[in-house]
Design an enzyme around this catalytic site. Sequence first.
Site, short mmCIF file in Angstrom:
data_model
loop_
_atom_site.label_atom_id
_atom_site.label_comp_id
_atom_site.label_asym_id
_atom_site.label_seq_id
_atom_site.Cartn_x
_atom_site.Cartn_y
_atom_site.Cartn_z
CB CYS A 79 -0.92 -0.04 1.22
SG CYS A 79 -1.85 1.48 1.49
CB CYS A 82 0.16 2.07 4.03
SG CYS A 82 -1.52 1.41 3.86
#
Length: 323
Positions: A79, A82
Amino acid sequence: MQPRNMSMSGVVDLAAVKAAQEAKAKAEQARAQAARQGGARAVSPADLVIDVDEAGFERDVLQRSAEVPVVIDFWAEWCQPCKQLSPVLERLAVEYNGRILLAKIDVDANQMLMQQFGVQGIPAVFAVVAGQALPLFQGTAGEQQIRQTLDQLVQVAEQRFGLTGLTVDPDAEPGGRAPAEALAGPYDAALNAAADALDAGDLGGAIRAYKNVLSDDPAHPEAKLGLAQAELLQRVQSMDPQKVRQEAAERPKDVDAQIAAADLDLVGGHVEDALGRLIETVQRTAGDDRDAARRRLLELFEVVGPEDPRVVGARRALARALF
């Protein structure tokens, strides 16, 4: 261990009532034990950011949330957002110096936790305070927005549960802090009996147990909340919803009809409708009728919670209606 009190929309949720009571009691017990041991033991700054998995969730998140608000960062290696958000959260966790604890959960390795929190996409950030979970935000966010969210979280944790966070010592050894053992509170037996009665549908028994606590401690917050909710459920138990709503619609100046309809509104989760109905009743009545509507409105404030924004707004509206 499933996260507790994940239902954020329901107002009268018996499982949530019990969870809130247990959470507050555990927070008080942890503080009492720490006081007996000469104060909370210090943690290292490295202990403010931890990796959590399903096996350690209860110990590392639920139990720790009785001492400090635990912020949960759901992330994954693949991700990219993230990778932008996580370092900011980690830096702020250290900067907040023990007022929050950051728990990082890899969703690829902990699918069950992801499902239990209802995470639809990552990054997703939640918090657990005294065993109660609440969503903070999903996706990336600016640092100023994150700070504002964390400030509000810390304020609610301190005001509602008395959580002042962890003591941080730069010289402490990482991982060297032992969790405090819980002590029994003076009203645990009565509160547990009330919660068990609620689970069993014995509203009369729950009401008696809460009143027993309040007879000794009239300001006890869990007992006040539990009593208000149990009495509300008892009032609506024998109502015919269709008849109550029809009478309220046909007789807008009938205080008893409006009060009954407001109770039904609240049990159904229609908070604004319930509070608004009683405020309008206060506006259009006088004397004993107005006082009856006002008293029931104050009781419903207790059920919803004094810090709820809907209650805050309704209090202002009530003040305008009265004065």
